[in-house]
Design a protein around this motif. Structure first.
Motif, PDB file in Angstrom:
ATOM      1  N   LYS A 198      26.228   9.039 -21.882  1.00  0.00           N
ATOM      2  CA  LYS A 198      27.492   9.595 -22.576  1.00  0.00           C
ATOM      3  C   LYS A 198      27.375   8.820 -24.200  1.00  0.00           C
ATOM      4  N   THR A 199      27.802   9.608 -24.893  1.00  0.00           N
ATOM      5  CA  THR A 199      27.528   9.427 -26.401  1.00  0.00           C
ATOM      6  C   THR A 199      29.049   9.231 -27.286  1.00  0.00           C
ATOM      7  N   LEU A 200      28.946   7.983 -28.107  1.00  0.00           N
ATOM      8  CA  LEU A 200      30.194   7.981 -28.783  1.00  0.00           C
ATOM      9  C   LEU A 200      29.725   7.956 -30.448  1.00  0.00           C
ATOM     10  N   TRP A 233      29.974   3.524 -22.699  1.00  0.00           N
ATOM     11  CA  TRP A 233      29.070   4.322 -23.597  1.00  0.00           C
ATOM     12  C   TRP A 233      27.588   3.999 -23.583  1.00  0.00           C
ATOM     13  N   ALA A 268      33.218   0.033 -28.514  1.00  0.00           N
ATOM     14  CA  ALA A 268      32.046   0.976 -27.588  1.00  0.00           C
ATOM     15  C   ALA A 268      31.538  -0.039 -26.513  1.00  0.00           C
TER      16      ALA A 268
END
Length: 244
Positions: free
Chosen positions: A2-4, A84, A79
């Motif tokens: 999962k990318t922020l 993330w 985050a």
């Protein structure tokens, strides 16, 4: 993973919509956190309205203008309070191309603790930069490498992807750098922690909209802090020799 993507903004109402649209095209699975420093041009309000119709976009408002470093640190804390796996840095002004982001993410998935989008490694490039900006960036990286031995070609680059565990390892509360020196500071901390840094060639494009935030105070901060870190590094080296 999962990318922020954390995007700090200050008066980027013209460029931010383009940046978010490019991310939709090149990194459609990534989510975005816009960290607005109270932009008087309405950037934060526009981002709020956009987030209402786009569940992948979140907005964080700083009550006081905290500079680049403060905005990123606020984004990192946000985050880390959630789940993330990869946390990225990206400018809102279009200088960081969304099409290059998948390469940074791939480097982290392949084992890098920090992937830097580098202008100064083979394959990297800059577009529409005046000569003085070339000299400033090259000189800043040479200065940092001579004094603190980073071994990184583009320590000032602001297009990055951190593994979550990397940020958890670092003492973020101890980071005081506010301007572009923040990037050197984070690189230094990752290096001193013994973590793996990968430099990925990217093309940096000079902004077409808005105004650069670079000024004399930002340059002076970098000069002073890097010199201080260099003295501290040399002190550690001398103490190590004295114990032998």
């Amino acid at each position: 993973m999962k990318t922020l993507v954390v995007i700090p903004t200050y008066n980027e109402i013209d460029s931010l919509p383009r940046t978010l649209a490019a991310l939709d095209t090149w990194a459609p699975a990534a989510h975005v956190l816009v960290v607005d420093d109270g932009s008087p041009d309405g950037t934060g309000e526009w981002a709020d309205r956009h987030a209402e119709s786009d569940s992948r976009v979140n907005v964080l408002h700083n009550s006081v203008k905290s500079g680049l470093g403060g905005a990123y640190l606020a984004g990192f804390r946000w985050a880390l309070a959630r789940d993330w796996d990869i946390v990225c840095e990206m400018d809102a002004d279009g200088s960081h191309r969304a099409r290059d982001l998948p390469q940074l993410l791939a480097a982290v998935r392949d084992g890098a603790d920090l992937a830097i989008g580098s202008r100064w490694v083979p394959g990297g490039a800059v577009v529409n930069w005046p000569r003085n900006r070339h000299l400033l960036s090259r000189g800043a990286n040479l200065y940092a490498n001579v004094l603190i031995g980073l071994g990184v070609s583009d320590a000032t680059a602001g297009f990055r992807a951190f593994r979550r565990e990397t940020l958890e390892t670092l003492d973020l509360e101890d980071v005081e750098s506010t301007g572009y020196c923040f990037q050197i500071d984070m690189t230094r901390r990752v290096k001193e922690a013994g973590l793996r840094i990968a430099e990925i060639p990217v093309t940096f494009v000079e902004r077409e909209l808005g105004e650069s935030k670079m000024d004399g105070d930002i340059i002076n901060e970098a000069l002073v802090r890097v010199a201080r870190w260099g003295v501290q590094r040399r002190g550690r080296q001398l103490r190590g020799l004295a114990r032998r």
